[in-house]
Design a protein around this motif. Structure first.
Motif, PDB file in Angstrom:
ATOM      1  N   GLN A  30       0.806  -1.209   0.000  1.00  0.00           N
ATOM      2  CA  GLN A  30       0.000   0.000   0.000  1.00  0.00           C
ATOM      3  C   GLN A  30       0.848   1.271   0.000  1.00  0.00           C
ATOM      4  O   GLN A  30       0.482   2.276  -0.631  1.00  0.00           O
ATOM      5  CB  GLN A  30      -0.925   0.007   1.222  1.00  0.00           C
ATOM      6  CG  GLN A  30      -2.083  -0.963   1.141  1.00  0.00           C
ATOM      7  CD  GLN A  30      -3.165  -0.495   0.176  1.00  0.00           C
ATOM      8  OE1 GLN A  30      -3.216   0.662  -0.202  1.00  0.00           O
ATOM      9  NE2 GLN A  30      -4.035  -1.417  -0.231  1.00  0.00           N
ATOM     10  N   ASP A  31       1.977   1.245   0.696  1.00  0.00           N
ATOM     11  CA  ASP A  31       2.815   2.438   0.816  1.00  0.00           C
ATOM     12  C   ASP A  31       4.038   2.406  -0.100  1.00  0.00           C
ATOM     13  O   ASP A  31       4.923   3.260   0.010  1.00  0.00           O
ATOM     14  CB  ASP A  31       3.281   2.598   2.278  1.00  0.00           C
ATOM     15  CG  ASP A  31       2.107   2.802   3.229  1.00  0.00           C
ATOM     16  OD1 ASP A  31       1.134   3.466   2.819  1.00  0.00           O
ATOM     17  OD2 ASP A  31       2.168   2.279   4.365  1.00  0.00           O
ATOM     18  N   GLU A  38       5.834   3.190  -3.309  1.00  0.00           N
ATOM     19  CA  GLU A  38       5.634   4.144  -4.402  1.00  0.00           C
ATOM     20  C   GLU A  38       5.717   3.467  -5.768  1.00  0.00           C
ATOM     21  O   GLU A  38       5.026   3.860  -6.711  1.00  0.00           O
ATOM     22  CB  GLU A  38       6.662   5.275  -4.309  1.00  0.00           C
ATOM     23  CG  GLU A  38       6.449   6.172  -3.091  1.00  0.00           C
ATOM     24  CD  GLU A  38       7.435   7.322  -3.051  1.00  0.00           C
ATOM     25  OE1 GLU A  38       8.267   7.415  -3.989  1.00  0.00           O
ATOM     26  OE2 GLU A  38       7.380   8.119  -2.094  1.00  0.00           O
ATOM     27  N   GLN A  52       2.402   1.782  -6.343  1.00  0.00           N
ATOM     28  CA  GLN A  52       1.374   2.796  -6.607  1.00  0.00           C
ATOM     29  C   GLN A  52       1.455   3.290  -8.053  1.00  0.00           C
ATOM     30  O   GLN A  52       0.422   3.478  -8.715  1.00  0.00           O
ATOM     31  CB  GLN A  52       1.536   3.964  -5.636  1.00  0.00           C
ATOM     32  CG  GLN A  52       1.228   3.610  -4.188  1.00  0.00           C
ATOM     33  CD  GLN A  52       1.646   4.708  -3.228  1.00  0.00           C
ATOM     34  OE1 GLN A  52       2.125   5.767  -3.638  1.00  0.00           O
ATOM     35  NE2 GLN A  52       1.486   4.472  -1.931  1.00  0.00           N
ATOM     36  N   GLN A 110       0.182   0.527 -10.294  1.00  0.00           N
ATOM     37  CA  GLN A 110      -1.284   0.466 -10.190  1.00  0.00           C
ATOM     38  C   GLN A 110      -1.928   1.529 -11.086  1.00  0.00           C
ATOM     39  O   GLN A 110      -2.896   1.251 -11.808  1.00  0.00           O
ATOM     40  CB  GLN A 110      -1.709   0.688  -8.739  1.00  0.00           C
ATOM     41  CG  GLN A 110      -3.210   0.691  -8.516  1.00  0.00           C
ATOM     42  CD  GLN A 110      -3.576   1.153  -7.107  1.00  0.00           C
ATOM     43  OE1 GLN A 110      -2.953   2.071  -6.557  1.00  0.00           O
ATOM     44  NE2 GLN A 110      -4.563   0.491  -6.506  1.00  0.00           N
ATOM     45  N   GLN A 111      -1.385   2.723 -11.048  1.00  0.00           N
ATOM     46  CA  GLN A 111      -1.908   3.821 -11.863  1.00  0.00           C
ATOM     47  C   GLN A 111      -1.777   3.509 -13.355  1.00  0.00           C
ATOM     48  O   GLN A 111      -2.712   3.708 -14.132  1.00  0.00           O
ATOM     49  CB  GLN A 111      -1.159   5.105 -11.518  1.00  0.00           C
ATOM     50  CG  GLN A 111      -1.555   6.300 -12.371  1.00  0.00           C
ATOM     51  CD  GLN A 111      -0.621   7.487 -12.128  1.00  0.00           C
ATOM     52  OE1 GLN A 111       0.196   7.498 -11.219  1.00  0.00           O
ATOM     53  NE2 GLN A 111      -0.734   8.481 -12.980  1.00  0.00           N
TER      54      GLN A 111
END
Length: 431
Positions: free
Chosen positions: A10-11, A13, A16, A19-20
Motif C-alpha cells: 500500500q505504501d 511508491e 502505486q 497500479q496507476q
C-alpha cells in the motif's frame, strides 16, 4: 485493468505507480499480435497481456514464483506492444516495477545471479576493452551461449582501422556544437562508430564534444533491477552535462546508440520526483536526439561532401530498425529516406521490420536460445529482401543504429553489419 494493492504494498511508491499505469490497460490483446516472444512460444503468459496479469496478481498479494520471474525475464522490452496498444499503456515501466518486486521475493539460481552481476558491473567498466580482447583469445574454450556474444577477430574492425580511422577524431572547431555520448560497449566493440559520427557532423560544420565525467546512461542497471545504482548513473550524467547546457554552447545532446538515446530521453521521467534534478533532467531529455533525427536537415550539405555519386559503385544497404529507435523513440523513416536522397539504394522490410532481432540489451546473454531464434528469423527476412533483384556490384551491407543489434546480427551473418553513419563516413570526400 483495476488493481487493488495488497496491504504489504500500500505504501510502496513503485507499486502505486504500477497500479496507476495498469488502469489504462483494457486487456484487448492487440499487443500479443506483435509480441516476438508470444509469436515464438504461443503462451499467453509470454505475451504483454499475460505478463501484466502476472504483475497485477503479485501487486494484489499473490505469491511471486520462479515461474512468474521467468515469464517476466523472457520479455525483450522491445516496446512493439506499446506501438500497437490502442490505450497507450506504458508497458515497460510496469514491467520494470514488476521485475524489481518479484526479484525481491524470488531468489535466482547462483549462476543467474553471477551472470547478472557481471553484466551490471562489467558493461560500464573501463576494463571492458581488456575483457573483450581476453574473450577473443579464450573464445574457443567458452560455452556456445557466450561465444556468440564475443566478436571473433575477423568480425572486429581491421587492425588498420583500430589504429587509424577509428581513432581519427576531427580537430576543427565550429560555432555549432553538440555533446556526444560515447556509450559503454561501443568504444570497445566498434570504436569507429563514434569517430565516424564526429567526422560526418564535422563535414557539415558541427563540432562534437564529450562531457567529462559522463558514464553509462544507466540502462543496463535499470533493466536488470538495480534502480538505485542505475539512477545514480543518471544523476552523474546530468551533473556532467549540465554546465555545458547552462553555458548555452550546446545545441543538442546526440546519441548514436538508440538504446542509450531512449534512456536519456527518459531522464526527465526518471528524476521527476527529485527537486534538485527534475528540471535539469527534463531539459536534458528535451535536448537529446538520435543522430538520425538530425540527418534530414543535413542532407543538402552532405550531398556536397559525398564522393561516388554513381549509386552502382555503392553497396546496397539493407536496413534493420532497432526497437529502441522505432518503438521507443518513434523514429521510423529518417535514415532510409535521407540515405535514398543521398543516392544510396536502401531496402527495408515492410512486413517484418517491426520485429526485434533478439539483441535487446543483455537479453542475448540472459536468454540465448530465444535470442538466437529471433536473430536467425530477422536475418532470413533481411537476406531474402536483399536477394530480390540482381546482386549489386558493390555487395550488400546490413545497416542499423544500435551497437547491440549490429553486434548480434553480425554474429549470424557473413555480410558486413554497420552503423549507417559509418557508411556515410566511408563515402565522405576527405579534407
Amino acid at each position: 485493468m483495476y488493481t487493488a494493492l495488497s496491504p504489504a504494498l500500500q505504501d510502496d511508491e513503485r507499486a502505486q505507480k504500477a497500479q496507476q499505469l495498469l488502469s489504462s490497460c483494457v486487456h484487448c490483446g492487440f499487443c500479443n499480435a506483435t509480441c516476438p516472444t508470444y509469436q515464438l512460444l504461443g503462451n499467453e503468459l509470454d505475451g504483454p497481456r499475460g505478463r501484466l496479469y502476472l504483475i497485477k496478481q503479485v501487486l494484489e498479494g499473490a505469491e511471486a514464483t520462479r515461474e512468474t520471474q521467468q515469464h517476466l525475464d523472457r520479455c525483450l522490452t522491445c516496446r512493439n506492444c506499446e506501438t500497437t496498444c490502442p490505450s497507450g499503456v506504458n508497458y515497460v515501466r510496469i514491467l520494470d516495477v514488476g521485475r524489481e518486486i518479484v526479484d525481491e521475493r524470488v531468489e535466482r539460481p547462483r549462476g543467474e545471479r553471477l551472470r547478472r552481476w557481471m553484466l551490471r558491473e562489467g558493461l560500464g567498466s573501463p576494463l571492458l576493452s581488456t575483457a573483450v580482447k581476453a574473450g577473443q583469445t579464450l573464445r574457443p574454450l567458452m560455452p556456445a551461449s557466450l561465444q556468440k556474444n564475443i566478436p571473433t577477430r575477423d568480425q572486429a574492425p581491421p587492425r588498420s582501422e583500430k589504429l587509424g580511422k577509428a581513432h581519427r577524431w576531427p580537430i576543427r572547431e565550429h560555432a555549432r556544437k553538440v555533446l556526444l555520448l560515447l556509450g559503454c560497449v561501443q568504444p570497445s566493440l566498434r570504436p569507429n562508430i563514434n569517430s565516424a559520427t564526429a567526422r560526418v557532423l564535422d563535414a557539415v560544420g558541427i563540432q562534437s564534444l564529450v562531457g567529462d565525467g559522463v558514464g553509462c546512461c544507466g540502462a543496463v542497471r535499470l533493466h536488470l533491477g538495480d534502480s538505485e545504482k542505475g539512477l545514480k548513473q543518471v544523476r552523474q550524467n546530468v551533473d556532467a552535462w549540465w554546465p555545458h547546457i547552462q553555458s548555452g554552447e550546446i545545441e543538442r545532446i546526440v546519441m548514436n546508440v538508440s538504446g542509450c538515446g531512449l534512456t536519456v530521453k527518459q531522464y526527465g521521467e526518471l528524476l521527476a520526483d527529485e527537486p534538485y534534478y527534475a528540471k535539469r533532467a527534463a531539459a536534458i531529455s528535451a535536448m537529446t536526439v538520435d543522430v538520425s533525427e538530425l540527418l534530414p536537415s543535413l542532407v543538402p550539405d552532405l550531398a556536397l561532401r559525398l564522393r561516388d555519386s554513381d549509386s552502382a559503385s555503392r553497396p546496397t544497404l539493407v536496413w534493420h530498425a532497432p526497437c529502441t529507435l522505432q518503438h521507443g523513440q518513434g523514429v521510423t523513416s529518417a535514415v532510409q529516406t535521407s540515405l535514398r536522397e543521398l543516392g544510396f539504394v536502401v531496402r527495408q522490410d515492410d512486413l517484418g521490420g517491426h520485429l526485434c532481432c533478439g539483441s535487446a540489451g543483455t537479453y542475448s546473454v540472459l536468454q540465448p536460445e530465444l535470442s538466437q531464434q529471433l536473430r536467425d528469423a530477422r536475418l532470413r527476412d533481411l537476406h531474402a529482401l536483399a536477394a530480390d533483384g540482381p546482386p549489386p556490384s558493390a555487395g550488400h551491407v546490413l545497416i542499423s543504429a544500435n551497437i547491440g543489434c549490429i553486434s548480434h546480427l553480425q554474429s549470424g551473418t557473413q555480410w558486413p553489419v554497420k552503423h549507417w553513419v559509418e557508411v556515410l563516413d566511408d563515402h565522405l570526400v576527405s579534407g
